[in-house]
Design an enzyme around this catalytic site. Sequence first.
Site, PDB file in Angstrom:
ATOM      1  N   GLN A 110       0.844  -1.195   0.000  1.00 33.88           N
ATOM      2  CA  GLN A 110       0.000   0.000   0.000  1.00 33.88           C
ATOM      3  C   GLN A 110       0.880   1.247   0.000  1.00 33.88           C
ATOM      4  O   GLN A 110       0.401   2.349  -0.185  1.00 33.88           O
ATOM      5  CB  GLN A 110      -0.892   0.016   1.253  1.00 33.88           C
ATOM      6  CG  GLN A 110      -1.912  -1.104   1.326  1.00 33.88           C
ATOM      7  CD  GLN A 110      -2.609  -1.134   2.690  1.00 33.88           C
ATOM      8  OE1 GLN A 110      -3.324  -0.219   3.063  1.00 33.88           O
ATOM      9  NE2 GLN A 110      -2.349  -2.189   3.445  1.00 33.88           N
ATOM     10  N   HIS A 128      -1.494   1.373  -4.253  1.00 32.41           N
ATOM     11  CA  HIS A 128      -1.938   2.766  -4.149  1.00 32.41           C
ATOM     12  C   HIS A 128      -0.996   3.714  -4.883  1.00 32.41           C
ATOM     13  O   HIS A 128      -0.936   4.916  -4.597  1.00 32.41           O
ATOM     14  CB  HIS A 128      -2.098   3.167  -2.674  1.00 32.41           C
ATOM     15  CG  HIS A 128      -3.161   2.378  -1.993  1.00 32.41           C
ATOM     16  ND1 HIS A 128      -3.254   2.263  -0.626  1.00 32.41           N
ATOM     17  CD2 HIS A 128      -4.182   1.637  -2.485  1.00 32.41           C
ATOM     18  CE1 HIS A 128      -4.286   1.482  -0.318  1.00 32.41           C
ATOM     19  NE2 HIS A 128      -4.858   1.088  -1.408  1.00 32.41           N
ATOM     20  N   CYS A 136       0.304  13.286 -16.221  1.00 32.87           N
ATOM     21  CA  CYS A 136      -0.553  14.432 -16.526  1.00 32.87           C
ATOM     22  C   CYS A 136      -1.973  14.137 -16.059  1.00 32.87           C
ATOM     23  O   CYS A 136      -2.498  13.040 -16.314  1.00 32.87           O
ATOM     24  CB  CYS A 136      -0.555  14.694 -18.027  1.00 32.87           C
ATOM     25  SG  CYS A 136      -1.723  15.973 -18.514  1.00 32.87           S
ATOM     26  N   CYS A 139      -3.998  14.202 -19.925  1.00 32.54           N
ATOM     27  CA  CYS A 139      -3.765  13.180 -20.956  1.00 32.54           C
ATOM     28  C   CYS A 139      -3.202  11.895 -20.357  1.00 32.54           C
ATOM     29  O   CYS A 139      -3.085  10.886 -21.045  1.00 32.54           O
ATOM     30  CB  CYS A 139      -2.824  13.716 -22.034  1.00 32.54           C
ATOM     31  SG  CYS A 139      -1.113  13.884 -21.502  1.00 32.54           S
ATOM     32  N   CYS A 172       1.974  19.923 -18.198  1.00 28.22           N
ATOM     33  CA  CYS A 172       2.345  18.684 -18.904  1.00 28.22           C
ATOM     34  C   CYS A 172       3.125  19.034 -20.173  1.00 28.22           C
ATOM     35  O   CYS A 172       2.674  19.853 -20.976  1.00 28.22           O
ATOM     36  CB  CYS A 172       1.094  17.904 -19.270  1.00 28.22           C
ATOM     37  SG  CYS A 172       1.386  16.552 -20.429  1.00 28.22           S
ATOM     38  N   ASN A 239       2.684  -6.623  13.619  1.00 30.14           N
ATOM     39  CA  ASN A 239       2.258  -5.272  13.991  1.00 30.14           C
ATOM     40  C   ASN A 239       2.375  -5.113  15.508  1.00 30.14           C
ATOM     41  O   ASN A 239       1.918  -5.992  16.237  1.00 30.14           O
ATOM     42  CB  ASN A 239       0.794  -5.051  13.572  1.00 30.14           C
ATOM     43  CG  ASN A 239       0.406  -3.584  13.566  1.00 30.14           C
ATOM     44  OD1 ASN A 239       0.666  -2.862  14.507  1.00 30.14           O
ATOM     45  ND2 ASN A 239      -0.212  -3.152  12.482  1.00 30.14           N
TER      46      ASN A 239
HETATM   47  C1  BV8 Z   1     -12.168   3.333  -3.700  1.00 31.07           C
HETATM   48  C2  BV8 Z   1      -2.223   6.792  -1.660  1.00 31.07           C
HETATM   49  C3  BV8 Z   1     -14.077   3.636  -4.888  1.00 31.07           C
HETATM   50  C4  BV8 Z   1      -2.328   8.255  -1.498  1.00 31.07           C
HETATM   51  C5  BV8 Z   1      -3.913   5.793  -0.192  1.00 31.07           C
HETATM   52  C6  BV8 Z   1     -15.656   0.299   2.307  1.00 31.07           C
HETATM   53  C7  BV8 Z   1     -15.898   0.679   3.584  1.00 31.07           C
HETATM   54  C8  BV8 Z   1     -15.493   1.959   4.013  1.00 31.07           C
HETATM   55  C9  BV8 Z   1     -14.827   2.846   3.165  1.00 31.07           C
HETATM   56  C10 BV8 Z   1     -14.583   2.444   1.902  1.00 31.07           C
HETATM   57  C11 BV8 Z   1     -15.009   1.188   1.468  1.00 31.07           C
HETATM   58  N1  BV8 Z   1     -14.640   1.061   0.186  1.00 31.07           N
HETATM   59  C12 BV8 Z   1     -14.014   2.203  -0.195  1.00 31.07           C
HETATM   60  C13 BV8 Z   1     -13.976   3.050   0.841  1.00 31.07           C
HETATM   61  C14 BV8 Z   1     -13.391   4.338   0.823  1.00 31.07           C
HETATM   62  C15 BV8 Z   1     -11.886   4.353   1.017  1.00 31.07           C
HETATM   63  C16 BV8 Z   1     -11.499   3.827   2.370  1.00 31.07           C
HETATM   64  O1  BV8 Z   1     -11.163   2.679   2.539  1.00 31.07           O
HETATM   65  N2  BV8 Z   1     -11.547   4.756   3.339  1.00 31.07           N
HETATM   66  C17 BV8 Z   1     -11.119   4.388   4.716  1.00 31.07           C
HETATM   67  C18 BV8 Z   1     -10.370   5.587   5.293  1.00 31.07           C
HETATM   68  C19 BV8 Z   1     -12.299   3.998   5.539  1.00 31.07           C
HETATM   69  N3  BV8 Z   1     -11.198   3.604  -0.029  1.00 31.07           N
HETATM   70  C20 BV8 Z   1     -10.957   4.277  -1.185  1.00 31.07           C
HETATM   71  O2  BV8 Z   1     -11.283   5.417  -1.399  1.00 31.07           O
HETATM   72  C21 BV8 Z   1     -10.236   3.480  -2.272  1.00 31.07           C
HETATM   73  N4  BV8 Z   1     -10.895   3.709  -3.531  1.00 31.07           N
HETATM   74  O3  BV8 Z   1     -12.775   2.700  -2.887  1.00 31.07           O
HETATM   75  O4  BV8 Z   1     -12.670   3.751  -4.866  1.00 31.07           O
HETATM   76  C22 BV8 Z   1     -14.447   3.319  -6.190  1.00 31.07           C
HETATM   77  C23 BV8 Z   1     -15.068   2.116  -6.353  1.00 31.07           C
HETATM   78  C24 BV8 Z   1     -15.574   1.857  -7.581  1.00 31.07           C
HETATM   79  C25 BV8 Z   1     -15.404   2.803  -8.592  1.00 31.07           C
HETATM   80  C26 BV8 Z   1     -14.706   4.002  -8.383  1.00 31.07           C
HETATM   81  C27 BV8 Z   1     -14.193   4.262  -7.169  1.00 31.07           C
HETATM   82  C28 BV8 Z   1      -8.799   4.003  -2.470  1.00 31.07           C
HETATM   83  C29 BV8 Z   1      -8.007   3.841  -1.231  1.00 31.07           C
HETATM   84  C30 BV8 Z   1      -6.540   4.280  -1.487  1.00 31.07           C
HETATM   85  C31 BV8 Z   1      -6.281   5.662  -0.959  1.00 31.07           C
HETATM   86  N5  BV8 Z   1      -4.858   6.007  -1.110  1.00 31.07           N
HETATM   87  N6  BV8 Z   1      -2.621   6.129  -0.417  1.00 31.07           N
HETATM   88  C32 BV8 Z   1      -1.326   8.827  -0.521  1.00 31.07           C
HETATM   89  O5  BV8 Z   1      -0.544   8.062   0.063  1.00 31.07           O
HETATM   90  O6  BV8 Z   1      -1.341  10.050  -0.371  1.00 31.07           O
HETATM   91  S1  BV8 Z   1      -4.360   5.046   1.283  1.00 31.07           S
HETATM   92  C33 BV8 Z   1      -2.980   5.281   2.340  1.00 31.07           C
HETATM   93  O7  BV8 Z   1      -3.495   5.159   3.642  1.00 31.07           O
HETATM   94  C34 BV8 Z   1      -1.901   4.254   2.260  1.00 31.07           C
HETATM   95  O8  BV8 Z   1      -1.611   3.860   0.944  1.00 31.07           O
HETATM   96  C35 BV8 Z   1      -2.478   3.101   3.095  1.00 31.07           C
HETATM   97  O9  BV8 Z   1      -3.302   2.303   2.309  1.00 31.07           O
HETATM   98  C36 BV8 Z   1      -3.348   3.831   4.074  1.00 31.07           C
HETATM   99  C37 BV8 Z   1      -2.693   3.879   5.419  1.00 31.07           C
HETATM  100  O10 BV8 Z   1      -2.897   2.641   5.988  1.00 31.07           O
HETATM  101  P1  BV8 Z   1      -1.641   1.819   6.574  1.00 31.07           P
HETATM  102  O11 BV8 Z   1      -0.606   1.623   5.539  1.00 31.07           O
HETATM  103  O12 BV8 Z   1      -2.231   0.632   7.222  1.00 31.07           O
HETATM  104  O13 BV8 Z   1      -1.005   2.844   7.643  1.00 31.07           O
HETATM  105  P2  BV8 Z   1      -1.627   3.370   9.018  1.00 31.07           P
HETATM  106  O14 BV8 Z   1      -0.905   4.611   9.322  1.00 31.07           O
HETATM  107  O15 BV8 Z   1      -3.125   3.354   8.961  1.00 31.07           O
HETATM  108  O16 BV8 Z   1      -1.216   2.218  10.077  1.00 31.07           O
HETATM  109  C38 BV8 Z   1       0.128   1.912  10.272  1.00 31.07           C
HETATM  110  C39 BV8 Z   1       0.147   0.557  10.978  1.00 31.07           C
HETATM  111  O17 BV8 Z   1       1.499   0.152  11.145  1.00 31.07           O
HETATM  112  C40 BV8 Z   1      -0.497   0.607  12.366  1.00 31.07           C
HETATM  113  O18 BV8 Z   1      -1.322  -0.540  12.542  1.00 31.07           O
HETATM  114  C41 BV8 Z   1       0.715   0.553  13.309  1.00 31.07           C
HETATM  115  O19 BV8 Z   1       0.416  -0.130  14.506  1.00 31.07           O
HETATM  116  C42 BV8 Z   1       1.710  -0.232  12.479  1.00 31.07           C
HETATM  117  N7  BV8 Z   1       3.121   0.026  12.773  1.00 31.07           N
HETATM  118  C43 BV8 Z   1       3.674   1.189  13.234  1.00 31.07           C
HETATM  119  N8  BV8 Z   1       5.035   1.029  13.349  1.00 31.07           N
HETATM  120  C44 BV8 Z   1       5.323  -0.247  12.946  1.00 31.07           C
HETATM  121  C45 BV8 Z   1       4.104  -0.878  12.560  1.00 31.07           C
HETATM  122  N9  BV8 Z   1       4.054  -2.145  12.096  1.00 31.07           N
HETATM  123  C46 BV8 Z   1       5.241  -2.825  12.010  1.00 31.07           C
HETATM  124  N10 BV8 Z   1       6.454  -2.276  12.346  1.00 31.07           N
HETATM  125  C47 BV8 Z   1       6.525  -1.013  12.814  1.00 31.07           C
HETATM  126  N11 BV8 Z   1       7.719  -0.510  13.144  1.00 31.07           N
HETATM  127 ZN    ZN Z   2      -0.908  15.998 -20.664  1.00 31.50          ZN
END
Ligand code: BV8
Ligand code: ZN
Length: 278
Positions: A110, A128, A136, A139, A172, A239
């Site tokens: 991710q 992701h 762009c 385009c 672009c 985790n």
């Molecule tokens: C979509 C790129 C629709 C951008 C990212 C169903 C139910 C509810 C909501 C939804 C659903 N379906 C869709 C949604 C909406 C949404 C969603 O899930 N929202 C959430 C907030 C509820 N999903 C979307 O919008 C997706 N698209 O559904 O499109 C669609 C469908 C049909 C047609 C058209 C459209 C797109 C989701 C992708 C978004 N982009 N990133 C950017 O980075 O700027 S998401 C981004 O956040 C990351 O890529 C990653 O996925 C996420 C963060 O999560 P984690 O990686 O788990 O990180 P987090 O900080 O949360 O946790 C860290 C963990 O590590 C913790 O547990 C911690 O304890 C642990 N940790 C800490 N230190 C350590 C450790 N583990 C090991 N070692 C360590 N040292």
């Molecule tokens: Zn372009």
Amino acid sequence: MDAEIIPGLAEAADLARAARRVVVLSGAGLSAESGVPTFREAQTGLWERYSPEQLATEDAFLADPELVWSWYRWRARLIRSCPPNAGHLAVAAWQRRLAANGDALTIATQNVDDLHERAGAEVLAHLHGSLFDDRCADCGEPAAHDTGTAPEGDAGSAPDLESMLRVAPPRCAVCGVGVLRPGVVWFGEMLPADALANTLAALEQCDLAVVAGTSATVQPAASLPYAALGAGAAVVEVNPEVTEFSTAATVHLRGTAGQVLPALVRAYDGHHGHHRSD
Ligand code: BV8
Ligand code: ZN
């Protein structure tokens, strides 16, 4: 805490020793020990007034392209100054070991950083997208030049806030109409179809999946581990915290990726007579 005494590690080590087709699903937590703020932590300093879901959307980009473009430039600069950690290196070593034995370790992340690759690993899917794959917004053509390079001055120095907040996305060079946008998947956007399909296929054929450093809160990525369970594979979660997925995991290893993943590779090595050459 010495990884060897993490509860469940012996069971996970047995699974690691026996596994021939492994899938690693990684999240922000895998890059935490490299100094990359996890998604929840990325809202530090000048960005704390914005929620990630607010900035990582097309609407935010259309409403204020300079702000969103600057946020992504800031993250790209930061990641350029962060090295892969022991977790990334262990996954890369395990991938080489399995390949040497005619088996396979597949990575689907991710994370939009390039730390797996900089650790020497091959990544099947950036679910992701990536911070180093601008294109762009009109385009869709990839950016001609690598816009990830830090603007003037070295990557380390803390840029003055305001100038950091107001960098306009370049025009672009291909269509001359659109502006560049980050090559990431914003909330509300579909994941790259091939990345998702290839990851699902790998999970349905694996005998072990390792879910490292994800809170399992963002869909559809958070549902992927169930594809492995559904195919009868074991799933080991790494985790330091309990997550949405923990109760479903075959083994939950309560430790950091930098601690636990090297221990799993040592277990694999022990069984496969590999001496720790690298
Ligand atoms: C979509 C790129 C629709 C951008 C990212 C169903 C139910 C509810 C909501 C939804 C659903 N379906 C869709 C949604 C909406 C949404 C969603 O899930 N929202 C959430 C907030 C509820 N999903 C979307 O919008 C997706 N698209 O559904 O499109 C669609 C469908 C049909 C047609 C058209 C459209 C797109 C989701 C992708 C978004 N982009 N990133 C950017 O980075 O700027 S998401 C981004 O956040 C990351 O890529 C990653 O996925 C996420 C963060 O999560 P984690 O990686 O788990 O990180 P987090 O900080 O949360 O946790 C860290 C963990 O590590 C913790 O547990 C911690 O304890 C642990 N940790 C800490 N230190 C350590 C450790 N583990 C090991 N070692 C360590 N040292
Ligand atoms: Zn372009």
